[in-house]
Scaffold this active site. Structure first.
Site, PDB file in Angstrom:
ATOM      1  N   LYS A 150       0.840  -1.202   0.000  1.00 57.20           N
ATOM      2  CA  LYS A 150       0.000   0.000   0.000  1.00 57.20           C
ATOM      3  C   LYS A 150       0.880   1.259   0.000  1.00 57.20           C
ATOM      4  CE  LYS A 150      -3.693  -2.293   2.687  1.00 57.20           C
ATOM      5  NZ  LYS A 150      -4.619  -2.099   3.843  1.00 57.20           N
ATOM      6  N   GLU A 184      -9.674 -10.303  -7.639  1.00 55.78           N
ATOM      7  CA  GLU A 184      -8.685  -9.224  -7.459  1.00 55.78           C
ATOM      8  C   GLU A 184      -7.535  -9.343  -8.461  1.00 55.78           C
ATOM      9  OE1 GLU A 184      -7.669  -9.321  -3.295  1.00 55.78           O
ATOM     10  OE2 GLU A 184      -9.675  -8.648  -2.695  1.00 55.78           O
ATOM     11  N   TYR A 221     -12.293  -2.372  -2.996  1.00 52.88           N
ATOM     12  CA  TYR A 221     -12.788  -2.448  -1.616  1.00 52.88           C
ATOM     13  C   TYR A 221     -14.321  -2.484  -1.549  1.00 52.88           C
ATOM     14  CZ  TYR A 221      -8.173  -1.832   0.577  1.00 52.88           C
ATOM     15  OH  TYR A 221      -6.892  -2.010   1.027  1.00 52.88           O
ATOM     16  N   HIS A 274      -1.868  -5.470   1.465  1.00 51.67           N
ATOM     17  CA  HIS A 274      -3.157  -6.124   1.222  1.00 51.67           C
ATOM     18  C   HIS A 274      -2.876  -7.515   0.672  1.00 51.67           C
ATOM     19  CE1 HIS A 274      -7.184  -6.975  -0.300  1.00 51.67           C
ATOM     20  NE2 HIS A 274      -6.561  -7.486  -1.352  1.00 51.67           N
ATOM     21  N   ASN A 295      -1.528  -0.169   7.159  1.00 51.87           N
ATOM     22  CA  ASN A 295      -0.968  -1.448   7.609  1.00 51.87           C
ATOM     23  C   ASN A 295      -0.168  -2.172   6.509  1.00 51.87           C
ATOM     24  OD1 ASN A 295      -3.101  -2.257   6.045  1.00 51.87           O
ATOM     25  ND2 ASN A 295      -4.210  -3.307   7.681  1.00 51.87           N
TER      26      ASN A 295
END
Ligand code: IDP
Ligand code: MG
Length: 138
Positions: free
Chosen positions: A9, A126, A49, A115, A112
């Site tokens: 990310k 995805e 998302y 993903h 965080n």
């Protein structure tokens, strides 16, 4: 062989952790099947998302994942989906065990680092959202 989508990310890219994340998967025996840097559009982020569209943090999530480039990759190998999720650590990095990616590099649930797809169904969706078939070389 199972395939899963991994994103480093924007926080991970800014912290120069792309190589660190890739190296962990490679050392584990997983294969980098596809890899690219990309800037997600708002539409791509919302599609990625979609399962969280009703959550209170959805706006923040979309803003964050579009705040800078991500490193997108397809990681393959035996039980790759579960292996990657375990190596990432729990969603909230405060609970993630040291030695996991989130447990070593993150403190905030919103930022965080990584993903990873959470099931065979989401991995298939995805991977095809991020990569054309001819971009997946292994
Ligand atoms: P995962 O990334 O471990 O699969 P998900 O539940 O799918 O976790 O949530 C997607 C992402 O949304 C998380 O990685 C995290 O960055 C963010 N997120 C999840 N829950 C919260 C929250 O309560 N507040 C802010 N961000 C959250
Ligand atoms: Mg998830």
């Amino acid at each position: 062989m199972q395939k899963t989508l991994v994103l480093v990310k924007p926080d991970g890219v800014k912290k120069s952790l792309i190589g660190e994340v890739v190296a962990r998967f490679e050392r584990r025996g997983l294969k980098v099947c596809a890899l690219k840097l990309m800037q997600l559009t708002e539409a791509q982020a919302k599609a990625h998302y979609a399962e969280h569209a009703e959550k209170p943090f959805f706006g923040e999530l979309v803003d964050f994942i579009t705040s800078g480039p991500v490193a997108a990759m397809v990681i393959g190998g035996e039980n790759a989906i579960k292996a990657v999720r375990t190596m990432m650590g729990t969603t909230n990095p405060v609970d993630a065990v040291p030695g996991s990616i989130r447990g070593d590099y993150a403190l905030s649930i919103a930022e965080n680092i990584v993903h990873g797809s959470d099931s065979e169904e989401s991995a298939a969706k995805e991977v095809s959202n991020f990569f054309k078939p001819d971009e997946i070389l292994f």
